[in-house]
Write a protein that holds these residues in place. Structure first.
Motif, PDB file in Angstrom:
ATOM      1  N   LEU A  55      48.296  28.014  43.462  1.00 16.41           N
ATOM      2  CA  LEU A  55      48.298  29.364  42.903  1.00 16.41           C
ATOM      3  C   LEU A  55      47.030  29.616  42.094  1.00 16.41           C
ATOM      4  O   LEU A  55      46.470  30.729  42.135  1.00 16.41           O
ATOM      5  N   ALA A  56      46.555  28.606  41.357  1.00 12.16           N
ATOM      6  CA  ALA A  56      45.299  28.765  40.615  1.00 12.16           C
ATOM      7  C   ALA A  56      44.149  29.051  41.569  1.00 12.16           C
ATOM      8  O   ALA A  56      43.273  29.881  41.293  1.00 12.16           O
ATOM      9  N   GLY A  57      44.136  28.361  42.706  1.00 13.76           N
ATOM     10  CA  GLY A  57      43.114  28.631  43.710  1.00 13.76           C
ATOM     11  C   GLY A  57      43.220  30.043  44.254  1.00 13.76           C
ATOM     12  O   GLY A  57      42.210  30.723  44.456  1.00 13.76           O
ATOM     13  N   GLY A  58      44.457  30.504  44.483  1.00 13.88           N
ATOM     14  CA  GLY A  58      44.655  31.881  44.928  1.00 13.88           C
ATOM     15  C   GLY A  58      44.179  32.886  43.895  1.00 13.88           C
ATOM     16  O   GLY A  58      43.563  33.909  44.235  1.00 13.88           O
ATOM     17  N   PHE A  59      44.453  32.588  42.614  1.00 17.42           N
ATOM     18  CA  PHE A  59      43.998  33.483  41.552  1.00 17.42           C
ATOM     19  C   PHE A  59      42.470  33.500  41.468  1.00 17.42           C
ATOM     20  O   PHE A  59      41.861  34.552  41.223  1.00 17.42           O
ATOM     21  N   ALA A  60      41.839  32.337  41.642  1.00 15.25           N
ATOM     22  CA  ALA A  60      40.372  32.295  41.625  1.00 15.25           C
ATOM     23  C   ALA A  60      39.806  33.125  42.771  1.00 15.25           C
ATOM     24  O   ALA A  60      38.827  33.867  42.602  1.00 15.25           O
ATOM     25  N   ASP A  61      40.426  33.026  43.952  1.00 15.31           N
ATOM     26  CA  ASP A  61      39.991  33.850  45.085  1.00 15.31           C
ATOM     27  C   ASP A  61      40.174  35.334  44.785  1.00 15.31           C
ATOM     28  O   ASP A  61      39.328  36.166  45.132  1.00 15.31           O
ATOM     29  N   SER A  62      41.303  35.671  44.145  1.00 12.54           N
ATOM     30  CA  SER A  62      41.578  37.072  43.826  1.00 12.54           C
ATOM     31  C   SER A  62      40.549  37.616  42.846  1.00 12.54           C
ATOM     32  O   SER A  62      40.032  38.730  43.015  1.00 12.54           O
ATOM     33  N   ILE A  63      40.231  36.834  41.817  1.00  7.84           N
ATOM     34  CA  ILE A  63      39.207  37.250  40.852  1.00  7.84           C
ATOM     35  C   ILE A  63      37.871  37.452  41.566  1.00  7.84           C
ATOM     36  O   ILE A  63      37.143  38.423  41.323  1.00  7.84           O
ATOM     37  N   ALA A  64      37.544  36.504  42.459  1.00  8.32           N
ATOM     38  CA  ALA A  64      36.277  36.601  43.187  1.00  8.32           C
ATOM     39  C   ALA A  64      36.227  37.871  44.029  1.00  8.32           C
ATOM     40  O   ALA A  64      35.202  38.565  44.067  1.00  8.32           O
ATOM     41  N   ARG A  65      37.321  38.207  44.700  1.00  8.04           N
ATOM     42  CA  ARG A  65      37.335  39.413  45.528  1.00  8.04           C
ATOM     43  C   ARG A  65      37.143  40.669  44.678  1.00  8.04           C
ATOM     44  O   ARG A  65      36.400  41.583  45.046  1.00  8.04           O
ATOM     45  N   HIS A  66      37.838  40.712  43.522  1.00  2.77           N
ATOM     46  CA  HIS A  66      37.670  41.861  42.632  1.00  2.77           C
ATOM     47  C   HIS A  66      36.196  42.024  42.222  1.00  2.77           C
ATOM     48  O   HIS A  66      35.648  43.139  42.222  1.00  2.77           O
ATOM     49  N   LEU A  67      35.566  40.913  41.865  1.00  2.00           N
ATOM     50  CA  LEU A  67      34.186  40.965  41.387  1.00  2.00           C
ATOM     51  C   LEU A  67      33.231  41.342  42.514  1.00  2.00           C
ATOM     52  O   LEU A  67      32.303  42.143  42.313  1.00  2.00           O
ATOM     53  N   VAL A  68      33.436  40.762  43.692  1.00  2.00           N
ATOM     54  CA  VAL A  68      32.565  41.064  44.825  1.00  2.00           C
ATOM     55  C   VAL A  68      32.661  42.546  45.195  1.00  2.00           C
ATOM     56  O   VAL A  68      31.646  43.217  45.440  1.00  2.00           O
ATOM     57  N   GLU A  69      33.890  43.059  45.234  1.00  2.00           N
ATOM     58  CA  GLU A  69      34.060  44.474  45.581  1.00  2.00           C
ATOM     59  C   GLU A  69      33.402  45.396  44.562  1.00  2.00           C
ATOM     60  O   GLU A  69      32.907  46.472  44.910  1.00  2.00           O
ATOM     61  N   ALA A  70      33.384  44.977  43.294  1.00  4.05           N
ATOM     62  CA  ALA A  70      32.808  45.826  42.253  1.00  4.05           C
ATOM     63  C   ALA A  70      31.289  45.702  42.163  1.00  4.05           C
ATOM     64  O   ALA A  70      30.611  46.661  41.796  1.00  4.05           O
ATOM     65  N   LEU A  71      30.745  44.522  42.506  1.00  2.78           N
ATOM     66  CA  LEU A  71      29.334  44.265  42.228  1.00  2.78           C
ATOM     67  C   LEU A  71      28.438  44.224  43.449  1.00  2.78           C
ATOM     68  O   LEU A  71      27.263  44.600  43.364  1.00  2.78           O
ATOM     69  N   ALA A  72      28.959  43.751  44.576  1.00  2.00           N
ATOM     70  CA  ALA A  72      28.089  43.540  45.730  1.00  2.00           C
ATOM     71  C   ALA A  72      27.720  44.862  46.400  1.00  2.00           C
ATOM     72  O   ALA A  72      28.594  45.697  46.657  1.00  2.00           O
ATOM     73  N   PRO A  73      26.442  45.073  46.700  1.00  2.00           N
ATOM     74  CA  PRO A  73      26.047  46.276  47.443  1.00  2.00           C
ATOM     75  C   PRO A  73      26.746  46.356  48.808  1.00  2.00           C
ATOM     76  O   PRO A  73      27.100  47.445  49.266  1.00  2.00           O
ATOM     77  N   ASP A  74      26.940  45.196  49.450  1.00  2.00           N
ATOM     78  CA  ASP A  74      27.664  45.125  50.723  1.00  2.00           C
ATOM     79  C   ASP A  74      28.720  44.032  50.602  1.00  2.00           C
ATOM     80  O   ASP A  74      28.449  42.870  50.933  1.00  2.00           O
ATOM     81  N   PRO A  75      29.931  44.345  50.137  1.00  3.89           N
ATOM     82  CA  PRO A  75      30.955  43.319  49.924  1.00  3.89           C
ATOM     83  C   PRO A  75      31.279  42.513  51.175  1.00  3.89           C
ATOM     84  O   PRO A  75      31.585  41.318  51.079  1.00  3.89           O
ATOM     85  N   ASP A  76      31.174  43.110  52.352  1.00  2.06           N
ATOM     86  CA  ASP A  76      31.490  42.393  53.590  1.00  2.06           C
ATOM     87  C   ASP A  76      30.485  41.276  53.880  1.00  2.06           C
ATOM     88  O   ASP A  76      30.779  40.372  54.673  1.00  2.06           O
TER      89      ASP A  76
END
Length: 331
Positions: A55-76
């Motif tokens: 679950l901690a790994g899943g939460f780390a992935d979830s945090i990463a997705r939130h950050l990538v979607e907010a910061l990356a010019p091209d999240p994909d």
């Protein structure tokens, strides 16, 4: 009769050993971010619960997705799982929090299995605030919504950024912007504009941890022995009350539920001057939530032997050993 029996509960004359063991557990807890990171990375091993780690790994992935979607010019174009390992789990505070949230979610999940009602607030509290229209009633409703969202999200291995304190969000944003500049040659000006927008819109007061502590503050919890009933509170509010009474961070208290004998929590509840019989019921309830053997946790007699003053001195030392100095309460 088999001699391979569960260890007897500590007796009053062993209180010194119990306190020393609690100190050792507190010292070892400082290594949790390293252990979680090692266990989630390839080719490593650590003796932590697999379900918490997953679950901690899943939460780390979830945090990463939130950050990538907010910061990356091209999240994909960004591998969020790589960001989880190289950015989120590289931050000790974020790693510790993801693991603590995993433990908390497990305790919440286990509550109905041992017959505890999972109301977000104690029924007596709901009854007192239900017909009011003041700040306390608003805080209660906000907490109910936030707690339900946390439990629901955890079932899908998701974690909101609002579960992180602002200093951790800021550190992760800085790590990720630097990572994307190095790895993706992303435009630093674009990254800075996106980072400013994310941080400018981040409001700690909307997060569940803040709402838990604010509700405890407004309702002046804990106030009496009955306030410590896990059957009424559920684990999250119960640990928030311990955080308010002890001055220790919520996530560090949640981590104490890992201890096979709950020695650190035994010290905390006595340091909060919880009566020994009430403390025993609380410790036994937490042991059941954490799937620990009741024979291994301190008895009421052992808890009574822990002097509140001695326990308070230990807790003060633990506060001084915290890996991160947290700001004062803002609620």
């Amino acid at each position: 009769m088999s001699t391979d029996m569960a260890p007897a509960r500590p007796v009053p004359r062993d209180v010194g050993a119990l306190l020393r063991h609690a100190e050792e557990q507190a010292r070892l807890a400082g290594a949790i971010p390293v252990l979680v990171r090692q266990r989630l990375a390839p080719g490593s091993a650590a003796t932590l619960r697999e379900d918490d780690l997953s679950l901690a790994g899943g939460f780390a992935d979830s945090i990463a997705r939130h950050l990538v979607e907010a910061l990356a010019p091209d999240p994909d174009a960004v591998d969020a799982s790589l960001v989880a390992h190289e950015v989120v789990l590289a931050d000790p505070a974020a790693t510790r929090l993801a693991h603590a949230r995993a433990i908390e979610a497990r305790l919440c999940r286990n509550a109905p299995m041992i017959g505890l009602a999972m109301a977000e607030l104690p029924p007596r509290v709901e009854a007192q605030v239900a017909d009011t229209q003041d700040e306390l009633a608003e805080a209660a409703m906000a907490l109910i919504v936030a707690q339900s969202r946390f439990v629901g999200n955890a079932q899908g291995f998701r974690l909101d950024l609002s579960e992180l304190p602002p200093e951790t969000v800021n550190a992760l944003v800085q790590r990720l912007t630097g990572w994307m500049q190095d790895r993706l040659q992303a435009d630093p000006l674009v990254l800075r504009a996106r980072a400013d927008a994310l941080l400018g819109g981040f409001d700690e007061r909307r997060g569940r941890p803040h709402r838990l502590m604010r509700f405890c503050h407004l309702f002046a919890l804990p106030r009496a022995g009955d306030d410590w009933s896990l059957a009424d509170n559920g684990p999250s509010l119960g640990f928030a009350m311990l955080a308010r009474a002890s001055g220790l961070p919520f996530d560090h208290l949640i981590d104490m539920a890992r201890d096979p004998d709950l020695s650190r929590l035994a010290v905390v509840v006595r340091g909060c001057d919880v009566p020994a019989d009430t403390a025993a019921r609380l410790i036994e309830g937490i042991a059941m939530l954490a799937s620990l053997r009741l024979e291994a946790v301190p008895s009421a007699a052992a808890l009574a032997a822990i002097g509140p003053d001695d326990a308070a001195r230990l807790i003060a030392g633990w506060r001084n050993q915290l890996p991160l100095t947290m700001p004062g309460p803002l609620w």
